[in-house]
Structures are given as C-alpha cells and as structure tokens.
Design a protein around this motif. Structure first.
Motif, PDB file in Angstrom:
ATOM      1  N   ILE A  20       0.837  -1.205   0.000  1.00 38.08           N
ATOM      2  CA  ILE A  20       0.000   0.000   0.000  1.00 38.08           C
ATOM      3  C   ILE A  20       0.866   1.246   0.000  1.00 38.08           C
ATOM      4  CG2 ILE A  20      -1.595   1.362   1.422  1.00 38.08           C
ATOM      5  CD1 ILE A  20      -2.835  -1.343   2.306  1.00 38.08           C
ATOM      6  N   TYR A  75      -5.435  -2.077  -0.140  1.00 35.37           N
ATOM      7  CA  TYR A  75      -5.494  -0.608  -0.192  1.00 35.37           C
ATOM      8  C   TYR A  75      -6.937  -0.121  -0.042  1.00 35.37           C
ATOM      9  CZ  TYR A  75      -5.619   3.942  -2.645  1.00 35.37           C
ATOM     10  OH  TYR A  75      -5.865   5.246  -3.008  1.00 35.37           O
ATOM     11  N   GLU A 124       0.808   4.069  -2.858  1.00 39.94           N
ATOM     12  CA  GLU A 124       0.528   5.482  -2.569  1.00 39.94           C
ATOM     13  C   GLU A 124       1.711   6.369  -2.923  1.00 39.94           C
ATOM     14  OE1 GLU A 124      -0.908   6.057   1.378  1.00 39.94           O
ATOM     15  OE2 GLU A 124      -2.757   4.933   1.056  1.00 39.94           O
ATOM     16  N   HIS A 162      -8.516   1.988   3.216  1.00 37.39           N
ATOM     17  CA  HIS A 162      -9.148   3.304   3.098  1.00 37.39           C
ATOM     18  C   HIS A 162     -10.618   3.270   3.526  1.00 37.39           C
ATOM     19  CE1 HIS A 162      -6.102   6.063   1.452  1.00 37.39           C
ATOM     20  NE2 HIS A 162      -5.519   4.942   1.054  1.00 37.39           N
TER      21      HIS A 162
END
Length: 692
Positions: free
Chosen positions: A239, A321, A243, A325
């Motif tokens: 992740i 991911y 990002e 979130h």
C-alpha cells in the motif's frame, strides 16, 4: 482552505482558520456548562512587562499558554479551540434534548437526536463489528487479476467514493472557473493516506519515522480487520509503495493554490482517453453522478500513474489498499480497536495529541458534519438571535466602505485596474449567520441504532445532492459551512464572504463589547475574508466569479512585487525545530491577514467618528486603537503541540498563530502609532510590506 469532502475537487474557498480544530476526538460523560468563553479583552493572557514595540505577541498573549494548558484530547489551544469547545457543549445540550424528545420531535429533531444516539452507543458499535461494511468488503474481496476483475474497480471506486472513501482519485462538482454560472464535474488526484505528497519523500529523521509509523499503522488496521499479521505487513508495504507512486505524480500544496493549474475543461471523451480501460460510465453510475459531456481534468499529469497502479499493481495490494481506506474513513463507527488505532496515527503521531476526545464531543461534531443545517437551525435560534445579524452586517458594510476608500488612496494601481477592483468589490455578496433557506433532509434515513449506516447514508445523501448540481443553475444562497462552525470563508467563484453563527460569539464578536474590540476581533476577520477576493488567488477572479485577468501588465508586476515582499518576510519565520514557514503556501492567508487588519482599523476609526466615540479615552488602561490591536492579537494567542505545528506548516496555507500577530502588525503603521513605537524598533521597521 475550507474543509471539503474530497481533497482536490474544490472551489478554492479561502477560510480564516485551519481545520485542525475538527481534531481527532473516547468515551466519557458530557459535562454541562464547564467550558467558558474568553473575554473580548483577556487581561489575564497579557504580559505587560513585555514591550509591544519589540514583541506584540508576547505583550498581548505572553501568559496565554500558562493559563491555558493543552488538554490531553487536543493538539493545541487558542481562541478558536476555546470557542469550539464551548460550541461543542452547546450542540451537545441540543442533541441530548433531541435524543430524549420522543414522538413529539420534529423530523429534523428526530434525525439529529437519533444520529447522536447511535453514535454514542459504543456497545452496539462494537457488537456490530464489521457487519455494516461487509457488503463493500465482499465487493473488494471479489476483485481478481483478470482483465474483467480489474475492470470492476471503476464501479467499486464509485461505490466507495459515494460514502466518502478517497481511493485512487477524487471526483465532484465545482463551478466552472471560466463561466461561474455553470456547475460542472471535476476529477483530480487523490487516494493518499498521508496528509500530502511530500510526506512520502522528505528525508529528515522525523519524516522517516513518520513513514514507519504509517506502515505500522496500516499493518495494525488490516490485522484488526482480520488479516494474518504477516500478510497484513506485506500488504501494508504494498500500500505504501502504491501510494508513493500516486504521490510522485501528484501536485504539491503550493501548486494546488494556483487556479489555472487545476483547471482544464475538456470533453469527456478526451478525459476518458487519459484513463484507458477505466469504465468511467460504471463509475458515474455507482457514485450517482449524471453522465457528463465535459469535465474539469484538474490534474492531467496524475492519470498515467494511477492507471499504471490499477492495471499492474498486485491485485492483493489493491484489495488491501481499498480495505484500508474504507476502514480509516469509517473508523469512528467501527469497533473501538480500529477507532483507537486510527487515532494512534492521525491524532497521536501526526498531531502529538495524547488521547482522543470524549465520545460525546466527537458525536456532537459528527452530527454537525452529517446534518449540520438541521442542527444549525436549532443552534441559531438559541445562540444567534436578536439583532446580531443586523449589527454584523453593519460592520461588513463599514469594512467594505473602508476598502473602497483604500482603493482611492493607494498609489501603485492604475485607474483602469482600480475601476475593475471597485466593480468586484461592489459585487461581493455577504452571508451572515445562517442560510435564508434551510437544507431539506426529508429523504435521508437516520436510525437510532445504526451508527455506521447513518454515517454512510449521510455522506451518500450529501454526495448525491452535490453531484445533482452538475448542469443546474448555481444557487447563490447555498452555504459551504454549517451555522455552528467556528470559521469563516471567501469563495472566489461565488464572490461571497461567509460568517457562520459559530464564530460570531465571544471573544470574536460580543454585542456587549466596545467597538474597538469588536472591530479588532471580528472586524479583522471580515477584512481578512474581504481581502481574499484580492489576494494572489482571489485577484485572478472577476466580480462575477470567473477566472479572468482584469489587471494591466504594469499593475500586475507591482502587485507581484508587493506579494513577493510578504513571501520573503514569512519565509524567514521558523515555525518549529528546523521547519520554516512556507511564504508561497501561506501567501493568500498572509495577504488577507495584513489587508484585513488595515481595513478593519480604517473602519473602526470611521465608525468611532460617526458614533462620536472618543478613541483616545482609556479603558482598562488602553486607548481605543491599542484595544483594537490587542483584540486582533488575542485572536491568535496559542499553545500548540510541536507535532501539530509541524503538520500545519507542511500542509496548511495559514501561518502559525504567533506569525499571524507579529508578522502582520510589523507592517501596520497604525499599530506603531498606537503604541508609540519609534521607527526602527522590531515592530516598526524602516521597510515594511504592504499589498492592500
């Protein structure tokens, strides 16, 4: 920058205060009336042994920190936090009454009361576990690495973004920068879990430590949600890599302040070509957007990196991911272990805040966020009644008149540009206290026992309302902040200044205070928002809200020379440790602070003259002008954790509070006159900066 639901889909609204006051918030009983407002002139916060000509902040605020230790559940204390705490208690009283009201409640009272009741019921939240988000988790788990599986990501992102999950990119509605009568779709960068792109790349010791904290935080969140620890660690690493790739392709916070850099209106076919293989129609359907024919592609350089991740990143990492979130977005209404871990990073590591706020405080804020105009309707009836709105409007008109006089006096601007500036000034709309037409929540379902469900439905309701504006006429009566909000803002596309009832309370506005203090406190706020229409961003929009250059080339050069002076001044301020204020990031707010004080002081003197007030008469040992500048300075008395200051300086367009005092008043000749500062004193330099 105003608090907006999606990070880069915005109208560039400029606000007075950073949104840190809506800080991370733990269970506890709600006290009644324990929080007290600050006085308009807080003599106890002053250090009269200090010389105002050397350090006005110390003179006005030298004892504030000692008198106001930082509570364990906040990142700092200043008058905004104090009033925020007072307002939170006021909202809690309204909500407790609405919760207990029974069948006699109005529909709005039912919604705010039941939302609050569900939110504070942590036993029910813990018992529900992840069941409320299980349908979305199942959709995430169903993704696979086949082309058909990856194609389903578009629709799933629409499902997630509809409830506020900022995954991969941002989508929303905005006024067209070039035609403010139009409301259009906008898409841009997003999907980061850290505050902004440079958090992924800075090489300082604290920056490296924070990235490690973030990695460990993601690992813990995934583990708490059911992943095996080793798999969670592997997914967390993936992740952060994903990002980081998105961050590398993203604009920085300074670039995002430039409206022409985030405006690229194009046919939807052109945008679709920038995201090949992404089923944008499926995304529109899932997020409940109308099918648009054009869109503002606000960050064109972002899409190749995003599509690279969607098309080639390990599908297990993408699923992790999206799970992360989703969990971090809804943490407040998920089991306590997840909620606590979310705070551990975003509150403790990023802000230096030792503990979360009491649950009742947190839920009071949550209701204001979710159904703020339903709550605000009751709030203003109790806390903003009488002639407060009319008196505030008079102050606004006084300060607008001061700006008109100021335009007459400045010698660096040509008559042609002055005329355009006057036209824009005349077009500015004033919104005070609360909207004339309240929002209709009748189609929003709120249940007394569904905390996560309420949160998701409320965000989806607002998402649908906002996206439904695309292609519709602009509603100039709409507000971007709820009435109880302790803040204010200017919107360049609307060309309006907005002052919610929440900030029109002591110490910022007190109907019992003398005019010197009110013009120093709230008058400077009014002047601040008004000046935003003419700062380095606002000056790019005309009186109708359109991105339009109404400046002559020579005047623009002079303007940029003057703003350059402010950039250099603020670049010289050290915020904390080795971190300097970013003069370019904070330029708009610094311009507004400097111009706002000047205009408010001009308006104060004129109002005193018209009201036959003797400005030389001393009250509490100070003349009227002195009380004005003390009042202004005490807007920004502060006691803030260094971690919070560091985060603010790296991400927020507002300067630290101390610099909003000394950094502003050092440029005000009227301040030096009021305190008899000799030319060349630290607060009365030979050369000072002035834009407006």
């Amino acid at each position: 920058m105003s608090f907006v639901p999606r990070q880069y889909v915005m109208t560039l609204a400029m606000s007075l205060a950073c949104p840190a006051m809506l800080a991370q918030q733990a269970a506890g009983p709600a006290p009644s009336g324990t929080e007290k407002s600050l006085p308009s002139l807080d003599l106890s916060s002053m250090d009269r042994s200090a010389d105002p000509c050397t350090d006005m902040y110390k003179f006005a605020c030298g004892n504030f920190a000692a008198n106001h230790p930082i509570p364990a559940d906040l990142p700092g204390m200043d008058p905004f936090y104090v009033l925020f705490n007072v307002g939170t208690e006021q909202l809690n009283g309204i909500l407790q009454k609405a919760e207990a009201g029974g069948a006699s409640r109005t529909p709005d009272e039912q919604k705010i009361g039941d939302y609050f009741k569900a939110c504070v019921n942590t036993d029910a939240i813990n018992a529900a576990g992840l069941k409320p988000i299980q349908p979305l988790l199942a959709k995430i788990d169903a993704l696979d690495s086949t082309p058909a599986g990856r194609a389903r990501i578009a629709g799933l992102l629409g499902d997630l973004q509809r409830i506020g999950v900022d995954a991969f990119f941002s989508y929303g509605e905005q006024q067209d920068f070039k035609d403010a009568t139009k409301q259009i779709a906008s898409a841009g960068q997003g999907g980061l879990g850290m505050p902004e792109k440079d958090y992924y790349f800075r090489t300082g010791e604290k920056d490296i430590k924070l990235r490690q904290d973030y990695l460990e935080h993601i690992t813990k969140m995934l583990t708490l949600a059911g992943s095996a620890p080793e798999q969670a660690k592997k997914d967390a690493e993936g992740i952060v890599t994903l990002e980081t790739a998105l961050a590398k392709a993203s604009m920085g916070v300074v670039e995002l302040r430039e409206p022409e850099k985030v405006y690229h209106l194009q046919p939807i076919a052109t945008f679709q070509a920038a995201v090949p293989g992404f089923n944008f129609t499926a995304f529109e359907n899932a997020i409940h957007s109308p099918h648009v024919s054009e869109i503002n592609n606000s960050t064109p350089e972002f899409w190749p990196a995003m599509m690279q991740q969607i098309n080639t990143a390990d599908i297990g990492v993408i699923k992790a991911y999206l799970r992360y979130h989703l969990l971090t977005t809804l943490h407040t209404n998920l089991p306590a272990a997840l909620d606590d871990e979310n705070f551990n990073f975003y509150g403790r590591a990023l802000q230096g805040q030792p503990q979360q706020r009491a649950r009742w405080k947190r839920c009071s804020t949550a209701v204001n966020t979710a159904v703020g105009e339903a709550l605000g309707k009751v709030y203003v009836s109790q806390y903003f009644a009488g002639d407060n709105k009319a008196r505030m409007l008079q102050m606004v008109h006084d300060i607008e008149a001061a700006m008109s006089r100021d335009l007459d006096q400045i010698d660096w601007m040509s008559p042609a540009t002055k005329q355009k500036a006057r036209e824009k000034l005349a077009d500015i709309a004033n919104k005070i206290g609360y909207p004339d037409k309240w929002r209709d929540y009748s189609k929003l379902t709120i249940a007394p026992d569904e905390a996560a469900g309420n949160a998701m439905r409320a965000v989806a309701f607002e998402n649908d309302r906002v996206l439904n504006k695309i292609g519709k006429p602009v509603d100039h009566q709409e507000w971007g902040m709820t009435p109880p909000t302790v803040n204010a803002y200017y919107d360049p596309s609307m060309n309006d200044i907005n002052f919610p009832a929440g900030i029109l309370q002591p110490p910022f506005y007190d109907h019992n205070a003398d005019i010197a203090l009110n013009y120093g406190h709230i008058g400077a706020v009014i002047g601040h928002e008004l000046t935003h229409g003419f700062d380095d961003e606002g000056r790019k929009f005309d009186g109708k809200g359109n991105l339009s250059n109404w400046w002559t080339d020579e005047d623009l050069k002079k303007f940029e020379t003057r703003t350059g002076c402010l950039v250099n001044e603020y670049n010289g301020f050290t915020a904390v440790d080795d971190v300097k204020v970013n003069g370019k990031l904070t330029l708009g707010e610094n311009t507004a602070d400097n111009g706002g004080v000047l205009l408010a002081f001009m308006a104060y003197l004129q109002r005193a003259k018209e009201s036959s007030v003797d400005v030389n008469q001393k009250v509490d040992g100070f003349t009227g002008p002195q009380r004005f500048f003390i009042g202004y300075s005490q807007n920004y008395c502060e006691n803030t954790r260094p971690e919070s200051v560091r985060n603010q300086v790296l991400t927020d367009p507002h300067s630290p509070d101390r610099d909003r005092v000394n950094g502003v008043l050092v440029n005000q000749p009227a301040f030096a006159d009021a305190f008899g500062c000799k030319k060349g004193a630290p607060m009365a330099p030979v050369n000072a900066c002035r834009v407006w």
